[in-house]
Design an enzyme around this catalytic site. Structure first.
Site, PDB file in Angstrom:
ATOM      1  N   CYS A   1       1.272  -0.964  -0.068  1.00 33.46           N
ATOM      2  CA  CYS A   1      -0.122  -0.030  -0.069  1.00 33.46           C
ATOM      3  C   CYS A   1       1.038   1.542   0.042  1.00 33.46           C
ATOM      4  CB  CYS A   1      -0.968   0.039   1.162  1.00 33.46           C
ATOM      5  SG  CYS A   1       0.153  -0.125   2.528  1.00 33.46           S
TER       6      CYS A   1
ATOM      7  N   CYS B   1      30.816  30.372  12.003  1.00 32.74           N
ATOM      8  CA  CYS B   1      31.721  29.335  13.243  1.00 32.74           C
ATOM      9  C   CYS B   1      31.363  30.419  14.214  1.00 32.74           C
ATOM     10  CB  CYS B   1      32.956  29.857  12.649  1.00 32.74           C
ATOM     11  SG  CYS B   1      34.018  28.650  13.769  1.00 32.74           S
TER      12      CYS B   1
ATOM     13  N   CYS C   1      35.064  31.612  15.127  1.00 34.44           N
ATOM     14  CA  CYS C   1      36.466  32.973  13.964  1.00 34.44           C
ATOM     15  C   CYS C   1      34.425  33.681  13.113  1.00 34.44           C
ATOM     16  CB  CYS C   1      37.332  32.265  13.707  1.00 34.44           C
ATOM     17  SG  CYS C   1      36.146  31.753  12.112  1.00 34.44           S
TER      18      CYS C   1
ATOM     19  N   CYS D   1      35.521  24.022  10.329  1.00 34.02           N
ATOM     20  CA  CYS D   1      35.937  25.077   9.964  1.00 34.02           C
ATOM     21  C   CYS D   1      37.278  25.341   9.154  1.00 34.02           C
ATOM     22  CB  CYS D   1      35.661  26.110  11.210  1.00 34.02           C
ATOM     23  SG  CYS D   1      35.914  27.852  10.740  1.00 34.02           S
TER      24      CYS D   1
ATOM     25  N   CYS E   1      39.688  27.967  10.694  1.00 41.07           N
ATOM     26  CA  CYS E   1      40.379  27.488  12.597  1.00 41.07           C
ATOM     27  C   CYS E   1      40.550  26.443  12.266  1.00 41.07           C
ATOM     28  CB  CYS E   1      39.156  27.555  13.506  1.00 41.07           C
ATOM     29  SG  CYS E   1      37.301  28.966  14.146  1.00 41.07           S
TER      30      CYS E   1
ATOM     31  N   HIS F   1      -1.194   1.335   7.369  1.00 43.06           N
ATOM     32  CA  HIS F   1      -2.156   1.275   5.907  1.00 43.06           C
ATOM     33  C   HIS F   1      -1.713   3.211   5.441  1.00 43.06           C
ATOM     34  CE1 HIS F   1      -4.115  -0.531   2.871  1.00 43.06           C
ATOM     35  NE2 HIS F   1      -5.233   1.259   2.889  1.00 43.06           N
TER      36      HIS F   1
END
Length: 963
Positions: free
Chosen positions: A311, A461, A464, A799, A802, A881
Site C-alpha cells: 500500500c 563559526c 572566528c 571550519c 580554525c 496502512h
C-alpha cells in the site's frame, strides 16, 4: 543432540565470547542459512559472557545465566510457532550464522518444544548485489484446477524455483508422477498466466504475498482442461501493452476470461504478454484488464492492487500519477527520446519504461484497477529494500522513484567535472545562479524541470565568525513537526498490601524523562511514596528488566508490560530489608524420563524481607502471606500424615528444561552464598532436597509445603542451588532470583488462576483519555525548518579558518521553488530505544499556499501553490496502512485511493492527522489548467474558485482529527 539439551561442559565466558565474536561478523553469502534468536535472550547471554566491552558488570554471575534459548517472544502463536508481523532486526531478534547457532545450542540447549527459526540468505539487486536474510517467507495460495475452492497455504523463499513449487503442489494434491502438469499464476479476478520457465525463482516470476497458483494436470487423452478456454480467448481483442517494440517474448503467457455483470453476454479478453528483454530478465510487463470494453472509466481513476504490504507503493504512485506535468510527459511518449541507457547511475531506462507502462494503463480509461506486479519487480531489482513484502515508507519509495526516473531520463550523457567554489562574500544571487547552472550541467531531466528547487545553507563559526554560504538543489522538502513533550503510559501498580489487587493507572510523563518521573507521577495518583517504588518490565512471567530510577523512559517501549511494585527498604522495626525477585514455576514430569521440566506462570513477585530474619522458614511464610489473596493454605490434616511433596525437583540437577547437570559450576560457587552454615550440598540426583534436609534435622516434624524454593538465574530457566532449611540466615541479595516450584496437582488445588490475574482500574483509566488538540499550521513547520540551530557535538562542521571541527550555527532558507512542490511531514522519529509517530494534525491549505514570504531571494517570482495530492499513513510506525487523496487533472474533482478501490472525496476530508506527503502545484505552471479553477465548490468533490492570493492560504484549512 536432543532438543532442549545443552552440553555438560560449557566453556567459560571468555571462551564463549572469543569463539562467537568472529562468527557474528560472518559475511552474508547467498544460499547460506542463518538463525533468528530473540534479542532478549541474546542480550542476556551477552551480559553473562561480557560480550560488550562497555557492559562487563558481574560477568559470569549465576543470576545472569540465560538458560535455554527461548524464542517464544517472537511467535504470534506458540503452537504453530508463526512469527509475529513487523519484527525488527536487532530490536526484536538477532541473526546468527549456522556455526554460531550450533555452538549456542550445544552450550545452552533450546526451550522444549521450540523449533529453530532458520532462514536463507537471498540476493537482491541487479548491478550492486545485496544479500540479506529472508526473515519473512512468501505465503502462496495453492489449488488444483479441478477444485479451485480447495486452497492450501504454503510458504516459500524468494530463492525457491517454480519447479520447487510445482513439486510441492504435486505432492500436496497427490498427482501421479507419470501425469504431466502445468502451473498457472491466477491474479486480478479471472486472469491466468502460465509459469512455464521452471528454473525461474519466485522473485524472478514476480510472485507476491497471497498469490494464487493453480496446478493443471493433463487429461488422459493428452489434452489440457484449460486448452478450450485459451483457444476461445485467442480471438478476443488484444489489450497488450509492451515496454518496447524490441521486447522479446516472455516465458509466460496469459489468458483471461471475464463475466460481464450488466447483461447476459459474456466476453473474453485474450492477452499475450511481452517481457522486457534488456538485461535478460524475462519479466512480463503487461497489466491485464478486467473491465469489459464497453465500460468507460474516467482516465486516472484506476486502483492499484495490494501485492502484500505494498500500500505504501500504491499511495506514492497515485500521487505521482496525478501530477499532471509528469503524467503528460509519459502519456505523450516524450520519454522515449530521452531514455539514457548508458548512465552508470541509472537503471538502463528500465525503471522509466516500467513506470511509463503503468501510467499508460492507469490513464487508458479501460481498467478499474491493475496489479503493478512487474513495476514492483523492477523496483525491487534496483532497490533491494523494496523487493520484499514488508511494510515500507511511501516517502522513501517516492524518493527512490524520482531519483531513478531522473537518472534514466537524464539528458546529460557525459557529466562534466565541476569544482565547487565557496561564496567568499560574493552576492547570493551570483552564487545561487552559479550553483543552479552547475547542477543543470550534470542533471537535466523532466524530474529536474518539475521537482527541483534550491536551498540556501548558512554556517557560522562560533569562534572566528567565518560565514559559509552554499546553495544546494532539493527534490522535496522534509519539514519537522513540533515534538510532543509528554508521553502517556499505562502501568500496573502492585501494592505491598497482599489483600489489594494490582491497579492499572494511566499517567502522563515527560517524553524524555527518567523512571523517577514515572514514579513521581504515579505517586501523585496513588499516594504511595515514589522512593518505595520499583519499576520492572515483565515478560513471559519473569522480570526482563528492573529499572534504576535514573534510567531514561525511552528505554521503555510502548508494547512493554510495565509493573511498578511497592517495596520497603526498611522493616517496621527499622531493620534493613532485601528485595528479592520471586517466580512461580510448575514442575512437569517428562514421559519416559526420570527428569522434570519446568514452566513459569503467573506474575512474578518483588518481595521485601528483613535481612536479620532471612531464613528459609521466614521466607516461605513471607511468600505465603504475599500470595494469600489468590493461594489458599492447606488445612492441617488435608494431606493426611505424610508431608506435601510438590515433586522431587528442588535443587535437582535434572531440574530444568533438559539441563542435565546444567549448573554444576554455579552450584559449587553458589553454595557459599546461601547460608552461614550449610550442610553437605551433595544431594543425590533425583532426590528432593527437602527430604535431604529432613534427614539432616532429625527430630523436627516435616513441614507441609505448597512449594519449594530454588535459587535460579534471572530467566528462571536454570537452577543454581537449593536453599538450606537449617534455620541459619540465607545469604541472598537483590541480585538473587528465587523460584517457587509447584507440582501440577498442588497448583490446580490451591492456586486461583482467575484471581491471580485480576486487577482494578484506576479512575485515570476509566475516564476518556484527554488528548490535547495538537494542531499546528504548515507555516509553523516551515518556520521550524528555517530556524537557526546549533550543530550537535556529534555532528560538527569543519571550519576552514580554525582548521578544526566546530559546533557552528546552521540555517536553511529557500531560494527557488519548483513547479511541483513535494512536502514531506517528518512524522516518524526513532533512536536506539524509541520509535514513535507524531499524530499531530497539520493544517495545510487546499488552495493558495503562498510560499513567497519564505523565499529569501527578493527578486524571485511569486510562489503560490494549490494542493493536488496527499499520501496518508494510518497507524503506528512500521505498521499501518497507506492511502492517497488526489485531484484528477481532467475534471478537477478529488478522489480517495485505497489500493484497488477508488471513491469520490470532498475537500473537508483531506486535512487529517494521517497526511504524510503533500503535493502542491504552482499556479503559473502551463500544465495547470483544470476545471477546478473555474468551477464552484460542491459536495461531490468539485473545488471552489480561489478568492485571493493574500496570506498563507486563500481559504482557511479545515482539520479533522480521525481519532
Amino acid at each position: 543432540m536432543a532438543e532442549g539439551g545443552g552440553c555438560r561442559e560449557r566453556p567459560d565466558a571468555e571462551t564463549q565470547k572469543s569463539e562467537l565474536g568472529p562468527l557474528m561478523r560472518t559475511t552474508l553469502q547467498r544460499g547460506a542459512q542463518w538463525y533468528l534468536i530473540d534479542s532478549r535472550w541474546f542480550k542476556q547471554w551477552k551480559k553473562y559472557v561480557g560480550f560488550d566491552s562497555w557492559d562487563m558488570y558481574n560477568v559470569g554471575e549465576h543470576n545472569l545465566f540465560p538458560g535455554p534459548i527461548d524464542n517464544s517472544g517472537l511467535f504470534s502463536d506458540p503452537e504453530s510457532q508463526t512469527l509475529k508481523e513487523h519484527l525488527i532486526d536487532e530490536l526484536d531478534y538477532v541473526l546468527v550464522p549456522t556455526e554460531a547457532w550450533n555452538k549456542l545450542l550445544n552450550w545452552y540447549g533450546c526451550v522444549e518444544g521450540q523449533q529453530p527459526i532458520v532462514r536463507k540468505v537471498v540476493e537482491h539487486g541487479l548491478f550492486v548485489k545485496h544479500c540479506k536474510v529472508e526473515v519473512y517467507l512468501l505465503e502462496l495460495k495453492l489449488c488444483e484446477n479441478s477444485d479451485p475452492t480447495n486452497v492450501l497455504s504454503c510458504h516459500f523463499s524468494k530463492a525457491d524455483t517454480i519447479a520447487t513449487i510445482e513439486k510441492e503442489m504435486r505432492k500436496l494434491f497427490n498427482i501421479p508422477a507419470e501425469r504431466e502438469t502445468r502451473l498457472w499464476n491466477k491474479y486480478m479476478s479471472n486472469t491466468y498466466e502460465q509459469l512455464s520457465k521452471l528454473d525461474n525463482t519466485v522473485q524472478d516470476a514476480g510472485l507476491y504475498q497471497g498469490q494464487v497458483l493453480v496446478i493443471e494436470p493433463q487429461n488422459e487423452d493428452g489434452t489440457w482442461p484449460r486448452q478450450t478456454l485459451q483457444s476461445k480467448s485467442s480471438t478476443a481483442p488484444s489489450r497488450n501493452f509492451t515496454t518496447s517494440p524490441k521486447s522479446s517474448a516472455s516465458p509466460y503467457s496469459s489468458v483471461s476470461a471475464s463475466l460481464i455483470a450488466n447483461g447476459d453476454s459474456t466476453s473474453t479478453c485474450g492477452m499475450h504478454s511481452s517481457g522486457v528483454s534488456r538485461g535478460g530478465s524475462g519479466f512480463s510487463a503487461s497489466y491485464n484488464c478486467q473491465e469489459p470494453p464497453s465500460s468507460h472509466i474516467q482516465p486516472g481513476l484506476c486502483g492499484l492492487g495490494n501485492l502484500g504490504n505494498t500500500c505504501f507503493m500504491n499511495s506514492a504512485l497515485q500521487c505521482l500519477s496525478n501530477t499532471a506535468p509528469l503524467t503528460d510527459y509519459f502519456l505523450k511518449d516524450e520519454y522515449e527520446a530521452e531514455i539514457n541507457r548508458d548512465n552508470p547511475l541509472g537503471m538502463k531506462g528500465e525503471i522509466a519504461e516500467a513506470y511509463a507502462e503503468l501510467i499508460k494503463q492507469m490513464w487508458s480509461g479501460r481498467d478499474a484497477h491493475v496489479a503493478p506486479r512487474m513495476f514492483k519487480t523492477q523496483v525491487g531489482r534496483f532497490a533491494p529494500q523494496f523487493s520484499g513484502y514488508q511494510q515500507q515508507d511511501s516517502q522513501e519509495l517516492l524518493a527512490f522513484l524520482l531519483d531513478g526516473l531522473h537518472e534514466d531520463l537524464n539528458r546529460v550523457k557525459k557529466k562534466p567535472y565541476l569544482e565547487l567554489k565557496d561564496a567568499n562574500g560574493r552576492p547570493d544571487a551570483v552564487v545561487a545562479k552559479e550553483a543552479w547552472e552547475n547542477h543543470r550541467l550534470r542533471n537535466d531531466s523532466v524530474i529536474v524541470d518539475t521537482f527541483h528547487g534550491l536551498f540556501k545553507s548558512t554556517l557560522v563559526c562560533p569562534e572566528c565568525a567565518k560565514v559559509s554560504v552554499t546553495f544546494d538543489p532539493f527534490c522535496y522538502l522534509t519539514l519537522p513537526l513540533p515534538l510532543k513533550k509528554d508521553r502517556v503510559m499505562e502501568v500496573f501498580l502492585v501494592p505491598a498490601d497482599p489483600h489489594c489487587r494490582p491497579t492499572q493507572y494511566r499517567v502522563t510523563v515527560p517524553l524524555m524523562g527518567a523512571v523517577s518521573d514515572l514514579c513521581e507521577a504515579l505517586s501523585r495518583l496513588s499516594g504511595i511514596a515514589a522512593e518505595n517504588m520499583v519499576v520492572a518490565d515483565v515478560y513471559n512471567h519473569r522480570f526482563h528488566k528492573i529499572f534504576q530510577m535514573d534510567e531514561g523512559l525511552n528505554h521503555i517501549m510502548p508494547r512493554d508490560d510495565i509493573f511498578v511494585y511497592e517495596v520497603c527498604s526498611t522493616s517496621v522495626d527499622g531493620s534493613e530489608c532485601v528485595t528479592l525477585p520471586v517466580y512461580f514455576r510448575e514442575r512437569k514430569s517428562r514421559p519416559s524420563s526420570t527428569s522434570s521440566a519446568s514452566a513459569l506462570y503467573g506474575q512474578p513477585l518483588l518481595l521485601s524481607v528483613p535481612k536479620h530474619k532471612l531464613t528459609l522458614e521466614s521466607l516461605y511464610q513471607a511468600v505465603c502471606d504475599r500470595i494469600s489473596r489468590y493461594v489458599k493454605q492447606p488445612l492441617p490434616d488435608e494431606f493426611g500424615s505424610s508431608p506435601l511433596e510438590p515433586g522431587a525437583c528442588n535443587g535437582s540437577r535434572n531440574s530444568c528444561e533438559g539441563e542435565d547437570e546444567e549448573e554444576m559450576e554455579h552450584q559449587e560457587e553458589g553454595k557459599e552464598q546461601l547460608s552461614e552454615t550449610e550442610g553437605s550440598g551433595e544431594d543425590e540426583p533425583g532426590n528432593d532436597p527437602s527430604e535431604t534436609t529432613q534427614k539432616k534435622i532429625k527430630g523436627q516434624p516435616c513441614p507441609k509445603r505448597l512449594f519449594t524454593f530454588s535459587l535460579v538465574n534471572s530467566y528462571g530457566t536454570a537452577d543454581i542451588n537449593s536453599l538450606a532449611a537449617d534455620g541459619k540466615l540465607l545469604k541472598l541479595n537483590s541480585r538473587s532470583t528465587l523460584a517457587m516450584d509447584w507440582d501440577s496437582e498442588t497448583r490446580r488445588l490451591y492456586y486461583d488462576e482467575q484471581e491471580s490475574e485480576a486487577y482494578e482500574k484506576h479512575v485515570s483509566m476509566l475516564q476518556p483519555q484527554k488528548k490535547k488538540k495538537t494542531t499546528v499550521a504548515l507555516r509553523d513547520c516551515i518556520e521550524l525548518f528555517t530556524t537557526m540551530e546549533t550543530l550537535g557535538e556529534h555532528d560538527p562542521w569543519y571550519c576552514p579558518n580554525c582548521k578544526k571541527h566546530q559546533q557552528a550555527t546552521k540555517k536553511f532558507d529557500l531560494w527557488s521553488l519548483p513547479k511541483i512542490l513535494v512536502v514531506h511531514l517528518k512524522r516518524f522519529s526513532y533512536n536506539r530505544y524509541w520509535r514513535d509517530k507524531l499524530d499531530t494534525v497539520v493544517e495545510f491549505p487546499i488552495r493558495g499556499l503562498n510560499m513567497s514570504e519564505f523565499v529569501c531571494n527578493l527578486s524571485a517570482r511569486p510562489y503560490v501553490y494549490d494542493l493536488i495530492a496527499v499520501s496518508n499513513h494510518y497507524g503506528a510506525m512500521g505498521v499501518g496502512h497507506y492511502t492517497a487523496y488526489a485531484k484528477n487533472k481532467l475534471n478537477g474533482k478529488w478522489y480517495y485511493f485505497d489500493d484497488s478501490n477508488v471513491s469520490l472525496a470532498s475537500e473537508d476530508q483531506i486535512v487529517t492527522k494521517a497526511a504524510y506527503v503533500l503535493f502542491y502545484q504552482r499556479r503559473d505552471d502551463e500544465f495547470y489548467k483544470t476545471p477546478s479553477l473555474s468551477s464552484s465548490g460542491s459536495s461531490d468533490g468539485g473545488t471552489r474558485p480561489s478568492s485571493s492570493q493574500q496570506g498563507f492560504g486563500d481559504d482557511e484549512a479545515c482539520s479533522m482529527d480521525t481519532n
